[in-house]
Design an enzyme around this catalytic site. Structure first.
Site, PDB file in Angstrom:
ATOM      1  N   HIS A  68       0.826  -1.214   0.000  1.00  0.00           N
ATOM      2  CA  HIS A  68       0.000   0.000   0.000  1.00  0.00           C
ATOM      3  C   HIS A  68       0.857   1.260   0.000  1.00  0.00           C
ATOM      4  O   HIS A  68       0.405   2.302   0.442  1.00  0.00           O
ATOM      5  CB  HIS A  68      -0.921  -0.010   1.228  1.00  0.00           C
ATOM      6  N   HIS A  69       2.090   1.147  -0.497  1.00  0.00           N
ATOM      7  CA  HIS A  69       2.912   2.368  -0.514  1.00  0.00           C
ATOM      8  C   HIS A  69       2.325   3.385  -1.480  1.00  0.00           C
ATOM      9  O   HIS A  69       2.650   4.558  -1.430  1.00  0.00           O
ATOM     10  CB  HIS A  69       4.372   2.052  -0.861  1.00  0.00           C
ATOM     11  N   LYS A  74      -3.241  -2.549  -7.548  1.00  0.00           N
ATOM     12  CA  LYS A  74      -3.646  -2.891  -8.914  1.00  0.00           C
ATOM     13  C   LYS A  74      -3.115  -4.244  -9.303  1.00  0.00           C
ATOM     14  O   LYS A  74      -1.990  -4.609  -8.968  1.00  0.00           O
ATOM     15  CB  LYS A  74      -3.037  -1.816  -9.855  1.00  0.00           C
ATOM     16  N   LYS A  98       6.509  -4.328 -10.639  1.00  0.00           N
ATOM     17  CA  LYS A  98       6.205  -3.977 -12.030  1.00  0.00           C
ATOM     18  C   LYS A  98       5.761  -2.513 -12.130  1.00  0.00           C
ATOM     19  O   LYS A  98       6.253  -1.750 -12.956  1.00  0.00           O
ATOM     20  CB  LYS A  98       5.072  -4.910 -12.493  1.00  0.00           C
ATOM     21  N   LYS A 110      -3.252  -8.870  -6.588  1.00  0.00           N
ATOM     22  CA  LYS A 110      -3.648  -9.914  -7.540  1.00  0.00           C
ATOM     23  C   LYS A 110      -4.814 -10.680  -6.950  1.00  0.00           C
ATOM     24  O   LYS A 110      -4.931 -10.806  -5.727  1.00  0.00           O
ATOM     25  CB  LYS A 110      -2.494 -10.893  -7.776  1.00  0.00           C
ATOM     26  N   SER A 367      -3.532  -0.097 -18.497  1.00  0.00           N
ATOM     27  CA  SER A 367      -4.597  -0.082 -17.478  1.00  0.00           C
ATOM     28  C   SER A 367      -4.590   1.269 -16.749  1.00  0.00           C
ATOM     29  O   SER A 367      -5.640   1.813 -16.420  1.00  0.00           O
ATOM     30  CB  SER A 367      -4.367  -1.186 -16.441  1.00  0.00           C
TER      31      SER A 367
HETATM   32  N1  GLU Z   1      -2.717  -9.112 -15.161  1.00  0.00           N
HETATM   33  C1  GLU Z   1      -1.864  -8.189 -15.816  1.00  0.00           C
HETATM   34  C2  GLU Z   1      -0.467  -8.271 -15.238  1.00  0.00           C
HETATM   35  O1  GLU Z   1      -0.070  -9.272 -14.686  1.00  0.00           O
HETATM   36  C3  GLU Z   1      -2.443  -6.781 -15.874  1.00  0.00           C
HETATM   37  C4  GLU Z   1      -2.639  -6.097 -14.582  1.00  0.00           C
HETATM   38  C5  GLU Z   1      -3.389  -4.770 -14.691  1.00  0.00           C
HETATM   39  O2  GLU Z   1      -3.616  -4.299 -15.794  1.00  0.00           O
HETATM   40  O3  GLU Z   1      -3.745  -4.243 -13.635  1.00  0.00           O
HETATM   41  O4  GLU Z   1       0.324  -7.378 -15.382  1.00  0.00           O
END
Ligand code: GLU
Length: 476
Positions: A68-69, A74, A98, A110, A367
């Site tokens: 939560h930084h 997402k 990422k 996730k 996204s």
């Molecule tokens: N599931 C994708 C990933 O592993 C997209 C995640 C997203 O768009 O939030 O990067």
């Protein structure tokens, strides 16, 4: 049937932590801060019932918010029989790193549901998806400023539209409600270019990697994608689009591996024809355009090529098969396809791995654009497209008048045309992927002890996340 604790010996989360710990030694952060960055902040594990005829089935599901930084968190939602807590934790952690690498201002998360989608009707999948969303909403695990899901393995635009609709129903009048999920269809405030974004990003990542002459020379290759032989594992959204864009950039797709087998042709495979063939007969096998085919899909990975793009699932390149991989470059379209032990062997041989947390970050990058579009309630280019066209037209007219040169109507339209949403998205994606590659590469080159691009990517991510914590005043 899946149970909550079912997972094999292999721990994907341990692998991610192993990569993290290895990279952390090249940073100068306090051990406590490193622990906080590495840990999964919230792990929500839940079950709900599904009625099937006169029987009841228990559905096992997860949502993990790793960090939560930054808010919101997402990450995609995966539907697969292989989903388990360890996997969702690993994937959530990778999302954190990422996002940091590509400067997308989100924490990582996730979700997963342990189901084989083939065993459920569309209407059952809809019931499962809507119930899953409701369960997340009950615990405050979804919302445009809280946690924003997206597609992953086994999910796509259809599931995202069910999630959006459920969230909208539960939050009437919430102006930003459509920002609660990305990867939506265009007709439901999705964004043009999201579907192809991950694959396009992978192709740009590979193009950047092979553009550095010195690095290519070291592995016995020439610079540039022209004529490079590529094997792609997985013909889903990521694999298909990676293959198509790599081809557009001049590479030749010589191999395709799917769960039911693999195809090879040194002269190149026609990807769309393979897709057509699979639609007709239900398998990629038997495709006439291949010179070799393998019933054992893993053999397909070991065929002659320059670049291997694993774009299916984790744990595909292991200690066991890495020695037989002929590619000198592995571009990780999937999350976690290479184990730490396999990476060590491959790198010692001189090979280059373009790490997942950078290589497949095109999806979350776009996204982010979709989320921005949803929060601003206007499509990119809507306000300025016409203005830009008129301004460009005035310039062209003036240049023609001053120089006496008359442009063809095609030349005029290329110069005059304002950017569409897709063009803006693709240019933002390209800029992000190019910039991030060189940032990682710079860290990699700056310290000879940093052994891989993955280590460099982790160092970069850890440093960026540490800055966030420090600026919150939590750490000295
Ligand atoms: N599931 C994708 C990933 O592993 C997209 C995640 C997203 O768009 O939030 O990067």
């Amino acid at each position: 049937m899946a149970s909550i604790n079912s997972h094999s010996e292999f721990s994907f989360f341990d692998d991610v932590c192993q990569f993290f710990d290895h990279a952390a030694q090249f940073t100068s952060h306090d051990q406590g801060l490193l622990e906080q960055i590495k840990a999964c902040n919230s792990v929500y594990r839940f079950c709900f019932p599904l009625r099937r005829g006169n029987k009841m089935e228990t559905i096992y599901a997860w949502r993990v918010e790793h960090s939560h930084h930054k808010s919101p968190t997402k990450g995609g939602i995966r539907y697969s029989e292989m989903v388990n807590e360890d996997e969702v934790m690993a994937l959530a952690a990778l999302m954190t790193y990422k996002c940091a690498i590509v400067n997308v201002p989100f924490g990582g998360a996730k979700g997963g549901i342990s189901i084989n989608t083939k065993n459920y009707s569309v209407s059952e999948l809809e019931t499962i998806t809507r119930r899953y969303t409701t369960e997340l909403a009950k615990k405050n695990f979804i919302g445009p400023g809280i946690d924003v899901p997206a597609p992953d393995y086994g999910t796509g635009e259809r599931e995202m539209s069910w999630i959006a609709d459920t969230y909208l129903t539960l939050n009437p009048g919430q102006l930003d409600a459509l920002g609660s999920v990305t990867g939506k269809p265009l007709s439901l405030s999705g964004i043009d270019g999201r579907r192809t974004a991950t694959g396009r990003g992978v192709a740009i990542a590979v193009r950047e990697c092979v553009s550095i002459e010195e690095d290519m020379k070291a592995i016995g290759l020439t610079a540039g994608l022209e004529g490079k032989r590529v094997i792609v594992q997985g013909l889903g959204n990521v694999g298909y689009n990676s293959a198509k864009v790599l081809e557009e950039f001049g590479a030749t797709i010589v191999g395709i591996c799917e769960f039911d087998g693999a195809l090879y042709n040194e002269g190149g495979l026609d990807i769309d024809a393979i897709i057509e063939h699979r639609k007709e007969v239900g398998t990629i096998l038997g495709f006439k355009g291949a010179t070799k085919e393998f019933k054992n899909s893993a053999e397909g990975l070991e065929q002659p090529c320059d670049i291997l793009v694993p774009a299916a699932l984790e744990n595909q390149i292991t200690e066991e098969n890495v020695g037989r991989i002929q590619a000198m470059i592995i571009a990780e379209g999937a999350n976690g396809p290479t184990t730490p032990a396999a990476e060590k062997i491959f790198t010692e041989k001189g090979g280059i791995i373009i790490p997942d947390m950078y290589c497949n970050a095109g999806g979350v990058t776009v996204s982010y654009f979709e989320w921005l579009k949803n929060l601003s309630h206007v499509a990119f280019g809507r306000m300025d497209k016409r203005y830009e066209e008129t301004a460009n037209l005035n310039i062209v007219n003036m240049v023609e008048a001053v120089t006496g040169v008359t442009l063809t109507s095609q030349q005029r339209s290329v110069i005059v045309k304002g950017a569409s949403e897709l063009e803006l998205v693709n240019s933002g994606l390209e800029d992000t992927m190019i910039r991030s590659y060189h940032e990682i590469h710079k860290v990699y080159k700056a310290n000879p002890k940093i052994d891989t691009l993955r280590t460099a990517a982790f160092v970069l991510a850890i440093d960026k996340i540490a800055v966030s914590y420090q600026s919150m005043g939590i750490w000295p």
